[in-house]
Motif scaffolding. Structure first.
Motif, PDB file in Angstrom:
ATOM      1  N   ARG A   7      49.321  40.784  54.984  1.00 48.33           N
ATOM      2  CA  ARG A   7      49.684  41.674  53.889  1.00 48.33           C
ATOM      3  C   ARG A   7      49.730  40.869  52.598  1.00 48.33           C
ATOM      4  O   ARG A   7      50.465  39.891  52.500  1.00 48.33           O
ATOM      5  N   ILE A   8      48.939  41.310  51.629  1.00 44.20           N
ATOM      6  CA  ILE A   8      48.823  40.587  50.364  1.00 44.20           C
ATOM      7  C   ILE A   8      49.284  41.491  49.223  1.00 44.20           C
ATOM      8  O   ILE A   8      48.728  42.568  49.009  1.00 44.20           O
ATOM      9  N   ILE A   9      50.319  41.061  48.520  1.00 45.16           N
ATOM     10  CA  ILE A   9      50.787  41.781  47.339  1.00 45.16           C
ATOM     11  C   ILE A   9      49.869  41.401  46.177  1.00 45.16           C
ATOM     12  O   ILE A   9      49.561  40.221  45.980  1.00 45.16           O
ATOM     13  N   ILE A  10      49.446  42.399  45.395  1.00 41.48           N
ATOM     14  CA  ILE A  10      48.439  42.126  44.373  1.00 41.48           C
ATOM     15  C   ILE A  10      48.760  42.878  43.080  1.00 41.48           C
ATOM     16  O   ILE A  10      49.339  43.968  43.106  1.00 41.48           O
ATOM     17  N   ASP A  11      48.380  42.257  41.940  1.00 37.52           N
ATOM     18  CA  ASP A  11      48.516  42.934  40.643  1.00 37.52           C
ATOM     19  C   ASP A  11      47.473  42.375  39.686  1.00 37.52           C
ATOM     20  O   ASP A  11      47.254  41.160  39.631  1.00 37.52           O
ATOM     21  N   PHE A  12      46.823  43.265  38.939  1.00 33.91           N
ATOM     22  CA  PHE A  12      45.831  42.879  37.943  1.00 33.91           C
ATOM     23  C   PHE A  12      46.368  43.113  36.537  1.00 33.91           C
ATOM     24  O   PHE A  12      47.104  44.071  36.291  1.00 33.91           O
ATOM     25  N   GLU A  13      45.962  42.255  35.608  1.00 31.45           N
ATOM     26  CA  GLU A  13      46.117  42.499  34.181  1.00 31.45           C
ATOM     27  C   GLU A  13      44.730  42.405  33.575  1.00 31.45           C
ATOM     28  O   GLU A  13      44.001  41.429  33.819  1.00 31.45           O
ATOM     29  N   VAL A  14      44.354  43.423  32.799  1.00 33.63           N
ATOM     30  CA  VAL A  14      43.014  43.476  32.214  1.00 33.63           C
ATOM     31  C   VAL A  14      43.127  43.704  30.714  1.00 33.63           C
ATOM     32  O   VAL A  14      43.803  44.636  30.264  1.00 33.63           O
ATOM     33  N   LEU A  15      42.487  42.833  29.935  1.00 28.68           N
ATOM     34  CA  LEU A  15      42.367  43.023  28.497  1.00 28.68           C
ATOM     35  C   LEU A  15      40.944  43.516  28.243  1.00 28.68           C
ATOM     36  O   LEU A  15      40.007  42.724  28.104  1.00 28.68           O
ATOM     37  N   SER A  16      40.787  44.828  28.216  1.00 25.22           N
ATOM     38  CA  SER A  16      39.448  45.419  28.193  1.00 25.22           C
ATOM     39  C   SER A  16      38.629  44.983  26.985  1.00 25.22           C
ATOM     40  O   SER A  16      37.446  44.649  27.107  1.00 25.22           O
ATOM     41  N   MET A  25      48.483  37.140  43.246  1.00 25.27           N
ATOM     42  CA  MET A  25      48.614  37.511  44.658  1.00 25.27           C
ATOM     43  C   MET A  25      49.800  36.778  45.280  1.00 25.27           C
ATOM     44  O   MET A  25      50.165  35.683  44.861  1.00 25.27           O
ATOM     45  N   LYS A  26      50.362  37.419  46.314  1.00 23.56           N
ATOM     46  CA  LYS A  26      51.448  36.784  47.060  1.00 23.56           C
ATOM     47  C   LYS A  26      51.350  37.223  48.513  1.00 23.56           C
ATOM     48  O   LYS A  26      51.300  38.429  48.797  1.00 23.56           O
ATOM     49  N   ASP A  27      51.300  36.267  49.426  1.00 23.19           N
ATOM     50  CA  ASP A  27      51.256  36.571  50.849  1.00 23.19           C
ATOM     51  C   ASP A  27      52.650  36.997  51.312  1.00 23.19           C
ATOM     52  O   ASP A  27      53.624  36.274  51.092  1.00 23.19           O
ATOM     53  N   HIS A  34      49.089  32.910  44.562  1.00 27.96           N
ATOM     54  CA  HIS A  34      47.779  32.465  44.084  1.00 27.96           C
ATOM     55  C   HIS A  34      47.414  33.256  42.835  1.00 27.96           C
ATOM     56  O   HIS A  34      47.637  34.468  42.773  1.00 27.96           O
ATOM     57  N   MET A  35      46.874  32.574  41.832  1.00 25.99           N
ATOM     58  CA  MET A  35      46.469  33.215  40.587  1.00 25.99           C
ATOM     59  C   MET A  35      44.976  32.987  40.358  1.00 25.99           C
ATOM     60  O   MET A  35      44.487  31.856  40.471  1.00 25.99           O
ATOM     61  N   ILE A  36      44.264  34.060  40.044  1.00 27.75           N
ATOM     62  CA  ILE A  36      42.836  33.977  39.732  1.00 27.75           C
ATOM     63  C   ILE A  36      42.643  34.483  38.301  1.00 27.75           C
ATOM     64  O   ILE A  36      43.051  35.596  37.976  1.00 27.75           O
ATOM     65  N   ILE A  37      41.990  33.670  37.466  1.00 32.11           N
ATOM     66  CA  ILE A  37      41.827  34.017  36.059  1.00 32.11           C
ATOM     67  C   ILE A  37      40.345  34.113  35.711  1.00 32.11           C
ATOM     68  O   ILE A  37      39.636  33.094  35.676  1.00 32.11           O
ATOM     69  N   ASN A  38      39.886  35.339  35.532  1.00 37.94           N
ATOM     70  CA  ASN A  38      38.509  35.598  35.085  1.00 37.94           C
ATOM     71  C   ASN A  38      37.470  34.837  35.912  1.00 37.94           C
ATOM     72  O   ASN A  38      36.495  34.324  35.368  1.00 37.94           O
ATOM     73  N   ASN A  39      37.687  34.785  37.205  1.00 34.37           N
ATOM     74  CA  ASN A  39      36.811  33.988  38.072  1.00 34.37           C
ATOM     75  C   ASN A  39      36.353  34.849  39.252  1.00 34.37           C
ATOM     76  O   ASN A  39      37.049  34.953  40.263  1.00 34.37           O
ATOM     77  N   ARG A  40      35.208  35.483  39.099  1.00 29.05           N
ATOM     78  CA  ARG A  40      34.706  36.389  40.143  1.00 29.05           C
ATOM     79  C   ARG A  40      34.428  35.649  41.441  1.00 29.05           C
ATOM     80  O   ARG A  40      34.697  36.159  42.535  1.00 29.05           O
ATOM     81  N   GLU A  41      33.868  34.442  41.362  1.00 35.35           N
ATOM     82  CA  GLU A  41      33.533  33.680  42.565  1.00 35.35           C
ATOM     83  C   GLU A  41      34.780  33.396  43.400  1.00 35.35           C
ATOM     84  O   GLU A  41      34.764  33.519  44.633  1.00 35.35           O
ATOM     85  N   GLU A  42      35.865  33.066  42.736  1.00 35.25           N
ATOM     86  CA  GLU A  42      37.111  32.790  43.471  1.00 35.25           C
ATOM     87  C   GLU A  42      37.674  34.070  44.084  1.00 35.25           C
ATOM     88  O   GLU A  42      38.170  34.065  45.219  1.00 35.25           O
ATOM     89  N   LEU A  43      37.580  35.168  43.338  1.00 32.08           N
ATOM     90  CA  LEU A  43      38.063  36.434  43.889  1.00 32.08           C
ATOM     91  C   LEU A  43      37.233  36.835  45.098  1.00 32.08           C
ATOM     92  O   LEU A  43      37.782  37.306  46.107  1.00 32.08           O
ATOM     93  N   ARG A  45      35.700  34.839  47.137  1.00 32.92           N
ATOM     94  CA  ARG A  45      36.076  33.947  48.239  1.00 32.92           C
ATOM     95  C   ARG A  45      37.335  34.443  48.939  1.00 32.92           C
ATOM     96  O   ARG A  45      37.389  34.536  50.174  1.00 32.92           O
ATOM     97  N   VAL A  46      38.351  34.804  48.140  1.00 33.49           N
ATOM     98  CA  VAL A  46      39.609  35.294  48.708  1.00 33.49           C
ATOM     99  C   VAL A  46      39.386  36.623  49.430  1.00 33.49           C
ATOM    100  O   VAL A  46      39.896  36.838  50.529  1.00 33.49           O
ATOM    101  N   TYR A  47      38.607  37.503  48.799  1.00 38.43           N
ATOM    102  CA  TYR A  47      38.351  38.812  49.418  1.00 38.43           C
ATOM    103  C   TYR A  47      37.606  38.660  50.744  1.00 38.43           C
ATOM    104  O   TYR A  47      37.997  39.275  51.760  1.00 38.43           O
ATOM    105  N   ASN A  48      36.544  37.863  50.770  1.00 36.07           N
ATOM    106  CA  ASN A  48      35.755  37.703  51.998  1.00 36.07           C
ATOM    107  C   ASN A  48      36.575  37.084  53.125  1.00 36.07           C
ATOM    108  O   ASN A  48      36.362  37.385  54.301  1.00 36.07           O
ATOM    109  N   LYS A  49      37.530  36.268  52.750  1.00 39.78           N
ATOM    110  CA  LYS A  49      38.411  35.655  53.753  1.00 39.78           C
ATOM    111  C   LYS A  49      39.447  36.656  54.261  1.00 39.78           C
ATOM    112  O   LYS A  49      39.979  36.499  55.364  1.00 39.78           O
TER     113      LYS A  49
END
Length: 586
Positions: A7-16, A25-27, A34-43, A45-49
């Protein structure tokens, strides 16, 4: 879903306008962040895992899932965010590619309150980020640092809220496991899941028979038969009319909701019985064939009800999951977007529920007359005061006969003391010394519903244990106990404190002894200023984390004492002395 999902707690902030996003994210189990900042490749990776994980969020169904899916599908999340927020377009309408992204989500929003409101109740820091979400350039490092702190704070708060409502997650997971459903069912709401389990399917035509409901035959009224006849009159079935009439010496409203009837400003002791119908609406649906007509096999609903009763006796936790299906079915009958939608059945359930309880009230009145008192009637139960234990036994026999005839089962609370303001506000002590309370002033509070807790406590201590409110309030020293939680609704543009404009939609105020402090006001669009109701004339504001703070010297405890006494007075019968009488006359 035999293996426990991550179970992963998640929240996005978007400056359109800035073309910028971040994800915190928080397990739930390990509490790793874990924090991901404007990095699609890292997101990615986390999603596929974690494709088999459950993603949990506050308003994840309406917002965060679509941002996550957009990034995965290589669609600009800033455009998606703008369509969701500014253009109010539902996520599923934005782009078909979003539907191709497999994702298990669990929503913990209650739709009525924002996450910030719950943070307010919990005594947490509710200050907003100073970085504007209208920023039209890429944020600086300092701004990114502040946004990251703000985003991770919201994830931590979502984690705390999830802990409070974890039972809902367990119940939904229990349904999926018990009925061996596909894991995609996790994304359904409780009502949607219930409709699926029951095999409901709306017809491809619109029914136009909502007024054609029937009164069930087992209802047997004499003195109050005119109430039944009122419902049978088609002229009253426009659902705007209601009937107000006297029932067993109490003014009672009959309409298209539950029964509402109660003595006002009432208190009594001994030989009091509160009787609730077990699983009332589900039982009506089963016994009188009032399940949604969209369900092909209504016997499945009855099977679920019987299994739930069996599991409840065995203390099997799955009974809470099955209760979801049972309790969702009535509301879903009235929800046009649900496969169970069948308003004729829903109206019939509600009307017959009122008449069934009226039937029981009438039988008690016929037996006892003025030798008993009808205290209150609500959606699924009634309460009476008797003169002796023998009278209680006679009442229980009446209940048995009523249950046998109507096929409804009753559960009884035996009460030694009740203090009642009205049908929606009361507290009573059972003979086993446990306490039940209902109403804004005295309800049981929780971390996520925690407004003026010291006043709530002082009122209950006074009504139940006869302890002076001064004793309770003066002995309290935790600041959070004195918080008044304020919300600025959409009717108002902002709040004002003296000359200071406050743009927060929620804030935390306290009564102040400082003569230079101001009232908290709210401003309408026409610039008209109003004092926020139920707040002191002088307040100080503290929107930081107050969990470990003690009350300062400027806290005006007398305001809380006065408020508690005023609310207690609303429970007490008006009594006038001869002196009061002459003052009123003059």
């Amino acid at each position: 879903m035999e293996k426990e999902k991550r179970r992963i707690i998640i929240d996005f902030e978007v400056l359109s306008k800035a073309g910028f996003w971040m994800c915190a994210m928080k397990d739930y189990k390990t509490q790793k962040e874990h924090m991901i900042i404007n990095n699609r490749e890292e997101l990615l990776r986390v999603y596929n895992k974690n494709k088999e994980s459950v993603w949990i969020g506050y308003n994840i169904r309406g917002y965060d899932q679509w941002i996550l899916k957009a990034i995965i599908a290589d669609i600009d999340p800033c455009i998606v965010s703008e369509k969701l927020i500014e253009q109010k377009i539902s996520g599923w309408k934005i782009d078909r590619r979003l539907h191709q992204i497999p994702l298990y989500i669990f929503e913990i929003s209650d739709t009525y309150r924002s996450l910030k409101e719950l943070e307010l109740f919990m005594g947490e820091d509710i200050r907003e980020s100073s970085v504007s979400f209208e920023l039209d350039r890429y944020p600086t490092n300092e701004e990114i640092k502040e946004l990251s702190s703000y985003c991770m704070h919201d994830v931590r708060m979502t984690y705390k809220v999830f802990e409070q409502v974890y039972y809902k997650y367990e119940a939904q997971l229990g349904l999926i496991n018990y009925f061996n459903l596909d894991e995609s069912m996790f994304n359904k709401t409780e009502a949607q899941l219930s409709a699926y389990i029951l095999g409901a399917k709306k017809p491809n035509y619109e029914r136009d028979d909502i007024k054609d409901f029937k009164i069930i035959e087992s209802i047997n009224l004499s003195k109050y038969n005119h109430i039944k006849q009122w419902y049978e009159n088609y002229n009253n079935r426009d659902f705007k009319n209601y009937l107000r009439t006297n029932v067993y010496n109490i003014e009672t409203d009959f309409g298209w909701g539950g029964l509402h009837s109660a003595r006002k400003k009432y208190r009594a002791e001994d030989f009091i019985v509160n009787s609730d119908v077990s699983s009332f609406y589900p039982s009506i649906m089963i016994e009188y064939d009032l399940m949604s007509r969209n369900v092909k096999d209504p016997s499945k609903y009855k099977e679920i009800r019987n299994t739930r009763f069996k599991f409840k006796k065995e203390n099997n936790p799955i009974e809470k999951s099955l209760k979801l299906v049972l309790n969702s079915a009535y509301g879903a009958c009235m929800d046009i977007n649900n496969e169970l939608y069948d308003p004729r059945q829903g109206i019939s359930i509600c009307v017959n529920g009122q008449l069934l309880l009226l039937d029981l009230i009438e039988k008690v009145e016929i037996e006892f007359g003025d030798k008993a008192q009808f205290i209150q009637g609500n959606t699924d139960g009634v309460m009476f005061k008797f003169n002796s234990r023998e009278d209680v036994d006679i009442y229980l026999e009446i209940c048995k006969q009523w249950s046998s005839r109507t096929k409804m089962e009753l559960e009884h609370d035996f009460i030694k003391k009740i203090i009642q303001k009205d049908v929606n506000n009361y507290v009573y002590i059972k003979e086993n010394s446990s306490v039940k309370s209902k109403g804004a002033y005295i309800k049981k509070l929780s971390m996520i519903d925690n407004d003026l807790p010291i006043v709530n406590k002082a009122i209950k201590e006074n009504l139940i244990n006869n302890i002076d409110v001064e004793t309770t309030i003066n002995n309290a020293n935790k600041l959070i106990d004195f918080q008044k939680c304020v919300k600025i609704t959409g009717k108002y543009s902002h709040a004002v404190y003296g000359k200071q404009k406050i743009n927060l939609k929620v804030l935390r105020v306290f009564a102040s002894l400082n003569s230079s402090d101001n009232a908290i006001m709210k401003i309408k669009a026409d610039q008209k200023m109003e004092k926020i109701s139920n707040t002191p004339d002088r307040v100080f504001i503290d929107n930081t984390n107050i969990l470990d703070k003690e009350v300062p010297k400027i806290l005006d405890k007398s305001w809380y004492i006065s408020l508690a006494k005023d609310r207690i007075d609303s429970f007490i019968e008006d009594k006038y002395t001869l002196f009061d009488y002459f003052n009123l006359m003059n």
